[in-house]
Design a protein around this motif. Sequence first.
Motif, PDB file in Angstrom:
ATOM      1  N   TYR A 202       0.802  -1.097   0.070  1.00  0.00           N
ATOM      2  CA  TYR A 202       0.078   0.094  -0.078  1.00  0.00           C
ATOM      3  C   TYR A 202       0.850   1.211   0.081  1.00  0.00           C
ATOM      4  O   TYR A 202       1.571   1.524   0.951  1.00  0.00           O
ATOM      5  CB  TYR A 202      -0.892   0.018   1.251  1.00  0.00           C
ATOM      6  CG  TYR A 202      -2.057  -1.171   1.109  1.00  0.00           C
ATOM      7  CD1 TYR A 202      -3.090  -0.743   0.409  1.00  0.00           C
ATOM      8  CD2 TYR A 202      -1.692  -2.236   1.727  1.00  0.00           C
ATOM      9  CE1 TYR A 202      -4.141  -1.764   0.531  1.00  0.00           C
ATOM     10  CE2 TYR A 202      -2.786  -3.188   1.766  1.00  0.00           C
ATOM     11  CZ  TYR A 202      -3.843  -3.265   0.860  1.00  0.00           C
ATOM     12  OH  TYR A 202      -4.983  -4.073   0.963  1.00  0.00           O
ATOM     13  N   ILE A 203       0.961   2.056  -1.132  1.00  0.00           N
ATOM     14  CA  ILE A 203       1.551   3.250  -1.229  1.00  0.00           C
ATOM     15  C   ILE A 203       0.513   4.151  -1.680  1.00  0.00           C
ATOM     16  O   ILE A 203       0.100   4.025  -2.717  1.00  0.00           O
ATOM     17  CB  ILE A 203       2.732   3.390  -2.455  1.00  0.00           C
ATOM     18  CG1 ILE A 203       3.808   2.261  -2.112  1.00  0.00           C
ATOM     19  CG2 ILE A 203       3.399   4.539  -2.631  1.00  0.00           C
ATOM     20  CD1 ILE A 203       4.874   2.140  -3.301  1.00  0.00           C
ATOM     21  N   THR A 204       0.158   4.718  -0.666  1.00  0.00           N
ATOM     22  CA  THR A 204      -1.084   5.685  -0.816  1.00  0.00           C
ATOM     23  C   THR A 204      -0.796   7.231  -0.388  1.00  0.00           C
ATOM     24  O   THR A 204       0.303   7.564   0.151  1.00  0.00           O
ATOM     25  CB  THR A 204      -2.191   5.165   0.346  1.00  0.00           C
ATOM     26  OG1 THR A 204      -1.941   5.343   1.610  1.00  0.00           O
ATOM     27  CG2 THR A 204      -2.633   3.695   0.024  1.00  0.00           C
ATOM     28  N   ALA A 223      -8.989  -3.448  -3.168  1.00  0.00           N
ATOM     29  CA  ALA A 223      -7.731  -3.338  -3.710  1.00  0.00           C
ATOM     30  C   ALA A 223      -6.645  -4.135  -2.997  1.00  0.00           C
ATOM     31  O   ALA A 223      -6.777  -3.939  -1.523  1.00  0.00           O
ATOM     32  CB  ALA A 223      -7.216  -2.061  -3.945  1.00  0.00           C
ATOM     33  N   SER A 224      -5.647  -4.992  -3.287  1.00  0.00           N
ATOM     34  CA  SER A 224      -4.721  -5.766  -2.555  1.00  0.00           C
ATOM     35  C   SER A 224      -3.374  -5.007  -2.871  1.00  0.00           C
ATOM     36  O   SER A 224      -2.671  -5.210  -2.031  1.00  0.00           O
ATOM     37  CB  SER A 224      -4.568  -7.166  -3.015  1.00  0.00           C
ATOM     38  OG  SER A 224      -4.304  -7.224  -4.413  1.00  0.00           O
ATOM     39  N   VAL A 225      -3.476  -4.117  -3.793  1.00  0.00           N
ATOM     40  CA  VAL A 225      -2.266  -3.246  -3.844  1.00  0.00           C
ATOM     41  C   VAL A 225      -2.769  -1.743  -4.188  1.00  0.00           C
ATOM     42  O   VAL A 225      -3.530  -1.641  -4.920  1.00  0.00           O
ATOM     43  CB  VAL A 225      -1.286  -3.882  -4.855  1.00  0.00           C
ATOM     44  CG1 VAL A 225      -0.316  -2.777  -5.644  1.00  0.00           C
ATOM     45  CG2 VAL A 225      -0.569  -5.018  -4.378  1.00  0.00           C
ATOM     46  N   ALA A 239      -4.447   4.906  -7.904  1.00  0.00           N
ATOM     47  CA  ALA A 239      -4.558   3.588  -8.283  1.00  0.00           C
ATOM     48  C   ALA A 239      -4.802   2.589  -7.303  1.00  0.00           C
ATOM     49  O   ALA A 239      -4.297   2.395  -6.424  1.00  0.00           O
ATOM     50  CB  ALA A 239      -3.161   3.296  -9.086  1.00  0.00           C
ATOM     51  N   TRP A 240      -5.994   1.701  -7.683  1.00  0.00           N
ATOM     52  CA  TRP A 240      -6.391   0.585  -6.923  1.00  0.00           C
ATOM     53  C   TRP A 240      -6.040  -0.745  -7.783  1.00  0.00           C
ATOM     54  O   TRP A 240      -6.498  -0.742  -9.051  1.00  0.00           O
ATOM     55  CB  TRP A 240      -7.830   0.761  -6.664  1.00  0.00           C
ATOM     56  CG  TRP A 240      -7.948   1.818  -5.534  1.00  0.00           C
ATOM     57  CD1 TRP A 240      -8.486   1.757  -4.152  1.00  0.00           C
ATOM     58  CD2 TRP A 240      -8.336   3.369  -5.854  1.00  0.00           C
ATOM     59  NE1 TRP A 240      -8.610   3.026  -3.798  1.00  0.00           N
ATOM     60  CE2 TRP A 240      -8.574   3.810  -4.774  1.00  0.00           C
ATOM     61  CE3 TRP A 240      -8.262   4.054  -7.248  1.00  0.00           C
ATOM     62  CZ2 TRP A 240      -8.788   5.510  -4.863  1.00  0.00           C
ATOM     63  CZ3 TRP A 240      -8.448   5.302  -7.261  1.00  0.00           C
ATOM     64  CH2 TRP A 240      -8.872   6.017  -6.022  1.00  0.00           C
TER      65      TRP A 240
END
Length: 326
Positions: A202-204, A223-225, A239-240
């Motif tokens: 997770y880069i959020t 979303a898993s990433v 981005a999901w």
Amino acid sequence: MRTRLVVALLGSTALLAGCGGPGGETAPSVPPLVSVSTTPTETPTPTSTPSETPSTPPTSKVADTLCVRMNQTLVQTTLGVPVVRIQPKPVLPELGFPTYDQCELGLSSNSSGPVLRVGTSAFFATAADLAAVRKAYDATKGEPAKSLTVGQGGFGTSRFVVFLADGKLRKISGPPATLAKYVVLAQDAAQQTGGLPEPAPYITRPECERGTSAATKVMGIEASVRRDGETDAGDIVCAWLTKTRVLYSTVRRVKDAEAITAPISKAATSFPMPLGDEAYVDTVTGRSIIRVGTDKIVDLVPLPAGTTDKDDMASFVLTMSGLYTR
């Protein structure tokens, strides 16, 4: 689209037909493995009369990526470029199937010159995934690809190679050369993949959280990433991702935004929305667009195309619009 430093690791292809590279409809790229740490330097104690002590500037440590590990002299001689330098700022990932986290090697002293992009798939991959990527590329009818014996196998052209190594797909792409030259670079990269650190799943960015619930509804799964980021112009990229679904929002800065939206506004499949200066959701593909002024286009894209409910996508566009139109 060029990016500036925003997050630590990781433009538009993903092997369906996108922004360059082998295949796929893709998007921008999301910050990834570059971290910066500051190490204070110890200042010696004066032993006699006080005098000005020269200070040592803090050092920056570039994160461990394939770009750091690859033989830069080999890259320079193989491609015949004047210089090879590690790009210190993060690079947005190439969003699609697969999504590649990327780093870059500059191939010129000019910051806007050619670069060598080195990507690693965000998800673990198998030989079956490699075969699917090859099939998707072949369907684009681009330059015919040839098989490689690098890693656990791969394929490539005069512009890129994709190969499987240590459970990830690796992609090296750059300026026109020859397949043989890209194979040399791939062989070097394949020897450097062991023990590479995994980027955070997770880069959020907090600005993107407004869209998470709506994104889950569009994708039909959480979303898993995540790969959020920011462009050089200061526009947010959200981005999901799952291994089979991608949903992202990004911005293009263009010379004539109205010329881009004119044909879209007339398309029979365009569903208009009262957002920005004009906005449309394509009822077939789900791809959506918002025009803001004369030079800004907001793209909101679900992949695969045609797998999205129109109303769910319209709700996502409405939820995200304030991030780009205010």
